[in-house]
Design an enzyme around this catalytic site. Structure first.
Site, PDB file in Angstrom:
ATOM      1  N   HIS A 118       0.883  -1.188   0.000  1.00  0.00           N
ATOM      2  CA  HIS A 118       0.000   0.000   0.000  1.00  0.00           C
ATOM      3  C   HIS A 118       0.913   1.228   0.000  1.00  0.00           C
ATOM      4  CE1 HIS A 118      -3.493   2.378   0.578  1.00  0.00           C
ATOM      5  NE2 HIS A 118      -3.852   2.046   1.812  1.00  0.00           N
TER       6      HIS A 118
ATOM      7  N   ILE B  71       7.651  -5.543  -8.509  1.00  0.00           N
ATOM      8  CA  ILE B  71       8.332  -4.255  -8.660  1.00  0.00           C
ATOM      9  C   ILE B  71       7.441  -3.200  -7.999  1.00  0.00           C
ATOM     10  CG2 ILE B  71       9.368  -2.661 -10.317  1.00  0.00           C
ATOM     11  CD1 ILE B  71      10.523  -5.599 -10.288  1.00  0.00           C
ATOM     12  N   MET B  72       7.957  -2.613  -6.940  1.00  0.00           N
ATOM     13  CA  MET B  72       7.135  -1.696  -6.142  1.00  0.00           C
ATOM     14  C   MET B  72       6.851  -0.406  -6.912  1.00  0.00           C
ATOM     15  SD  MET B  72       6.271  -3.297  -3.606  1.00  0.00           S
ATOM     16  CE  MET B  72       6.646  -4.966  -3.201  1.00  0.00           C
ATOM     17  N   GLY B  73       5.603   0.047  -6.789  1.00  0.00           N
ATOM     18  CA  GLY B  73       5.200   1.249  -7.522  1.00  0.00           C
ATOM     19  C   GLY B  73       4.514   0.911  -8.831  1.00  0.00           C
TER      20      GLY B  73
ATOM     21  N   HIS C   2      -2.054  -2.170  -9.762  1.00  0.00           N
ATOM     22  CA  HIS C   2      -3.086  -1.618  -8.894  1.00  0.00           C
ATOM     23  C   HIS C   2      -4.285  -2.541  -8.845  1.00  0.00           C
ATOM     24  CE1 HIS C   2      -5.603   1.285  -6.849  1.00  0.00           C
ATOM     25  NE2 HIS C   2      -4.477   1.918  -6.575  1.00  0.00           N
TER      26      HIS C   2
ATOM     27  N   ARG D 212      -3.451   9.253 -11.487  1.00  0.00           N
ATOM     28  CA  ARG D 212      -2.616  10.103 -10.624  1.00  0.00           C
ATOM     29  C   ARG D 212      -1.149  10.036 -11.050  1.00  0.00           C
ATOM     30  NH1 ARG D 212      -4.219   7.058  -5.255  1.00  0.00           N
ATOM     31  NH2 ARG D 212      -3.506   5.406  -6.647  1.00  0.00           N
TER      32      ARG D 212
ATOM     33  N   ASP E 202       2.596   5.894  -6.536  1.00  0.00           N
ATOM     34  CA  ASP E 202       3.797   5.848  -5.709  1.00  0.00           C
ATOM     35  C   ASP E 202       5.097   5.900  -6.501  1.00  0.00           C
ATOM     36  OD1 ASP E 202       2.667   5.836  -3.202  1.00  0.00           O
ATOM     37  OD2 ASP E 202       2.320   3.680  -3.218  1.00  0.00           O
TER      38      ASP E 202
ATOM     39  N   ARG F 257      -3.587  11.926   3.522  1.00  0.00           N
ATOM     40  CA  ARG F 257      -4.718  10.978   3.565  1.00  0.00           C
ATOM     41  C   ARG F 257      -5.576  11.122   4.812  1.00  0.00           C
ATOM     42  NH1 ARG F 257      -5.767   6.356   0.502  1.00  0.00           N
ATOM     43  NH2 ARG F 257      -5.007   7.645  -1.201  1.00  0.00           N
TER      44      ARG F 257
HETATM   45  N1  ACO Z   1       5.403  -6.271 -10.176  1.00  0.00           N
HETATM   46  C1  ACO Z   1       5.403  -7.470 -10.799  1.00  0.00           C
HETATM   47  N2  ACO Z   1       4.316  -8.244 -10.901  1.00  0.00           N
HETATM   48  C2  ACO Z   1       3.183  -7.782 -10.354  1.00  0.00           C
HETATM   49  C3  ACO Z   1       3.110  -6.549  -9.699  1.00  0.00           C
HETATM   50  C4  ACO Z   1       4.270  -5.786  -9.616  1.00  0.00           C
HETATM   51  N3  ACO Z   1       4.267  -4.594  -9.011  1.00  0.00           N
HETATM   52  N4  ACO Z   1       1.859  -6.343  -9.254  1.00  0.00           N
HETATM   53  C5  ACO Z   1       1.166  -7.407  -9.621  1.00  0.00           C
HETATM   54  N5  ACO Z   1       1.959  -8.295 -10.284  1.00  0.00           N
HETATM   55  C6  ACO Z   1       1.574  -9.580 -10.840  1.00  0.00           C
HETATM   56  C7  ACO Z   1       1.515 -10.588  -9.702  1.00  0.00           C
HETATM   57  O1  ACO Z   1       2.752 -11.232  -9.495  1.00  0.00           O
HETATM   58  C8  ACO Z   1       0.443 -11.526 -10.204  1.00  0.00           C
HETATM   59  O2  ACO Z   1       1.003 -12.360 -11.181  1.00  0.00           O
HETATM   60  P1  ACO Z   1       0.534 -13.902 -11.317  1.00  0.00           P
HETATM   61  O3  ACO Z   1      -0.931 -13.841 -11.618  1.00  0.00           O
HETATM   62  O4  ACO Z   1       1.382 -14.417 -12.422  1.00  0.00           O
HETATM   63  O5  ACO Z   1       0.824 -14.520  -9.971  1.00  0.00           O
HETATM   64  C9  ACO Z   1      -0.533 -10.599 -10.917  1.00  0.00           C
HETATM   65  O6  ACO Z   1       0.247  -9.471 -11.341  1.00  0.00           O
HETATM   66  C10 ACO Z   1      -1.674 -10.122 -10.001  1.00  0.00           C
HETATM   67  O7  ACO Z   1      -1.076  -9.539  -8.850  1.00  0.00           O
HETATM   68  P2  ACO Z   1      -1.745  -9.453  -7.433  1.00  0.00           P
HETATM   69  O8  ACO Z   1      -0.709  -9.162  -6.418  1.00  0.00           O
HETATM   70  O9  ACO Z   1      -2.623 -10.658  -7.212  1.00  0.00           O
HETATM   71  O10 ACO Z   1      -2.688  -8.208  -7.648  1.00  0.00           O
HETATM   72  P3  ACO Z   1      -3.474  -7.454  -6.512  1.00  0.00           P
HETATM   73  O11 ACO Z   1      -4.634  -6.813  -7.145  1.00  0.00           O
HETATM   74  O12 ACO Z   1      -3.719  -8.363  -5.371  1.00  0.00           O
HETATM   75  O13 ACO Z   1      -2.393  -6.400  -6.006  1.00  0.00           O
HETATM   76  C11 ACO Z   1      -1.057  -4.561  -5.782  1.00  0.00           C
HETATM   77  C12 ACO Z   1      -2.388  -5.077  -6.308  1.00  0.00           C
HETATM   78  C13 ACO Z   1      -0.904  -4.947  -4.316  1.00  0.00           C
HETATM   79  C14 ACO Z   1      -1.037  -3.049  -5.888  1.00  0.00           C
HETATM   80  C15 ACO Z   1       0.085  -5.194  -6.612  1.00  0.00           C
HETATM   81  O14 ACO Z   1      -0.001  -4.759  -7.955  1.00  0.00           O
HETATM   82  C16 ACO Z   1       1.443  -4.883  -6.029  1.00  0.00           C
HETATM   83  O15 ACO Z   1       1.882  -5.595  -5.116  1.00  0.00           O
HETATM   84  N6  ACO Z   1       2.110  -3.804  -6.514  1.00  0.00           N
HETATM   85  C17 ACO Z   1       3.364  -3.402  -5.918  1.00  0.00           C
HETATM   86  C18 ACO Z   1       3.097  -2.597  -4.640  1.00  0.00           C
HETATM   87  C19 ACO Z   1       2.584  -1.221  -4.933  1.00  0.00           C
HETATM   88  O16 ACO Z   1       3.063  -0.540  -5.800  1.00  0.00           O
HETATM   89  N7  ACO Z   1       1.599  -0.792  -4.124  1.00  0.00           N
HETATM   90  C20 ACO Z   1       1.049   0.538  -4.225  1.00  0.00           C
HETATM   91  C21 ACO Z   1      -0.409   0.491  -4.544  1.00  0.00           C
HETATM   92  S1  ACO Z   1      -1.020   2.104  -4.977  1.00  0.00           S
HETATM   93  C22 ACO Z   1      -1.050   3.019  -3.551  1.00  0.00           C
HETATM   94  O17 ACO Z   1      -1.077   2.522  -2.434  1.00  0.00           O
HETATM   95  C23 ACO Z   1      -1.021   4.517  -3.760  1.00  0.00           C
END
Ligand code: ACO
Length: 373
Positions: free
Chosen positions: A219, A253-255, A258, A267, A309, A334
């Site tokens: 998050h 990969i963080m960021g 969604h 955004r 992010d 927030r």
């Molecule tokens: N990098 C690489 N692969 C990813 C990423 C990522 N950032 N995000 C999702 N995936 C892939 C997952 O590995 C998964 O692959 P699979 O189906 O082959 O196993 C698929 O995409 C679905 O991912 P989930 O994690 O199940 O998607 P979910 O909807 O649960 O998660 C989330 C959303 C948590 C934002 C996810 O995309 C993530 O972890 N991103 C990185 C963290 C991040 O940037 N968070 C900020 C959110 S925005 C905010 O708070 C302002």
């Protein structure tokens, strides 16, 4: 297997809100009907926070009076300062804010729901002071004054942190960032705050819980994690080579990515423009090109887009903000969205208490302790 069993409540409508929507298809973002593009172009953060708290754009008199109330409430009580001084220097600033919020709930408890607007304004006004007072006490050995002449939270925060007023560019960049972070429907931290509010608990408990939920890297913590990633690379080619390897290892990969947006995070486009401007202004030739290359690789290899992010990280670095303060800045903004959701929950409350599919053992016979394996 029903939809809930996929976990994470994906696609589940868990309540109603009039505060914010990403649209039926998750392609836009509006606060009380105003687009994020209009707000980030024309509004200031205080107007945005007022809109969320009072469900209308303020007129000039209302905005001035709101700003004045916030300016007057920036100081923090001595017992809170003492607690901040006692916290370790190594504490994560999110833990500092969580603790600060909780302590404020002891020192200035909400006497009843009729006081919720005052509690929200007080929190918006004084949380920058909590963060920066703790930071300076432990890093520059100073008990700083938490008052500045700036009438905006963006300018006030940057001045408290750096000890001098920010440039116009930096202040506006911070202001826009606060607008973008202010509200986002039923995200994890907001939902957490609503759950706490639904038990008829107090305002400070709900916000403290929201801070806890925001802290994680899936998050709000993603902006800090994105910065750590970008910082690993000296140039775009190194970033590309490493990203390809990380993706092959199925690392996240963080960021990027969604839960509710499927094509883009609206955004992100806005903060990306500011990141570019800020990098140019501060003469940095690494952050933006490296970030851009990471974005290209993610689009090419995973068809994934940056969320808010990702480009916030480089923008905040150019504003001279320590990386560990990135997610706390998200909190400072927030609070407005969380508060609005707490009000909304309280106005039409029913305890939030879902059910679970039980997957544990069948009922079985009790075993005395000497008969257990
Ligand atoms: N990098 C690489 N692969 C990813 C990423 C990522 N950032 N995000 C999702 N995936 C892939 C997952 O590995 C998964 O692959 P699979 O189906 O082959 O196993 C698929 O995409 C679905 O991912 P989930 O994690 O199940 O998607 P979910 O909807 O649960 O998660 C989330 C959303 C948590 C934002 C996810 O995309 C993530 O972890 N991103 C990185 C963290 C991040 O940037 N968070 C900020 C959110 S925005 C905010 O708070 C302002």
């Amino acid at each position: 297997m029903n939809q809930i069993n996929r976990g994470g409540l994906e696609g589940i409508v868990a309540g109603q809100t009039s505060l914010c929507t990403v649209g039926v298809d998750g392609v836009g973002l509006t606060y009380l009907g105003y687009t994020i593009e209009d707000l980030s172009e024309h509004a200031c953060f205080e107007e945005t926070a007022y809109l969320l708290l009072y469900k209308k754009l303020p007129n000039a008199i209302e905005l001035e009076s709101f700003r004045e109330r916030l300016c007057k409430q920036r100081d923090i009580p001595v017992p809170l300062k003492i607690v901040l001084e006692q916290l370790p220097k190594q504490s994560h600033p999110m833990d500092v804010l969580r603790t600060g919020c909780s302590v404020l709930g002891c020192l200035e408890p909400e006497a009843g729901f009729a006081e919720q607007y005052q509690a929200a304004e007080r929190m918006l006004a004084c949380m920058p002071s909590v963060l920066v007072y703790w930071y300076h006490f432990h890093n520059s050995g100073q008990r700083i004054e938490v008052e500045t002449k700036s009438d905006s939270i963006a300018g006030h925060f940057l001045e408290l942190l750096h000890g001098h007023p920010p440039s116009e560019l930096n202040q506006r960049a911070m202001d826009v960032s606060l607008i973008l972070y202010a509200e986002h429907e039923f995200n994890a931290s907001t939902f957490t705050a609503r759950i706490v509010a639904s038990t008829l608990s107090d305002f400070h408990s709900a916000i403290t819980a929201g801070i806890g939920a925001l802290r994680g890297p899936l998050h709000g913590g993603a902006n800090e994690a994105a910065m750590e990633l970008i910082d690993r690379f000296q140039d775009p080619d190194a970033a590309e080579a490493s990203l390809v390897e990380m993706l092959a290892r199925k690392e996240k990969i963080m960021g990027f990515g969604h839960r509710v947006y499927k094509k883009c995070d609206p955004r992100s486009d806005i903060i990306q423009v500011w990141s570019k401007r800020l990098c140019e202004a501060c003469g940095d030739q690494r952050l933006y090109p490296v970030s851009e290359r990471i974005e290209q690789v993610m689009r090419r290899e995973k068809r994934m887009f940056p969320n808010l992010d990702f480009y916030s990280a480089s923008a905040y670095r150019c504003l001279g903000i320590p990386t560990a303060m990135f997610t706390p800045l998200f909190v400072l903004s927030r609070i407005s969205g969380w508060a609005a959701h707490i009000f909304e929950q309280r106005a039409d409350n029913r305890l939030i208490r879902p059910s679970a599919d039980y997957i544990g053992p069948e009922q079985r016979n009790w075993k005395p302790i000497d008969q257990r394996g």
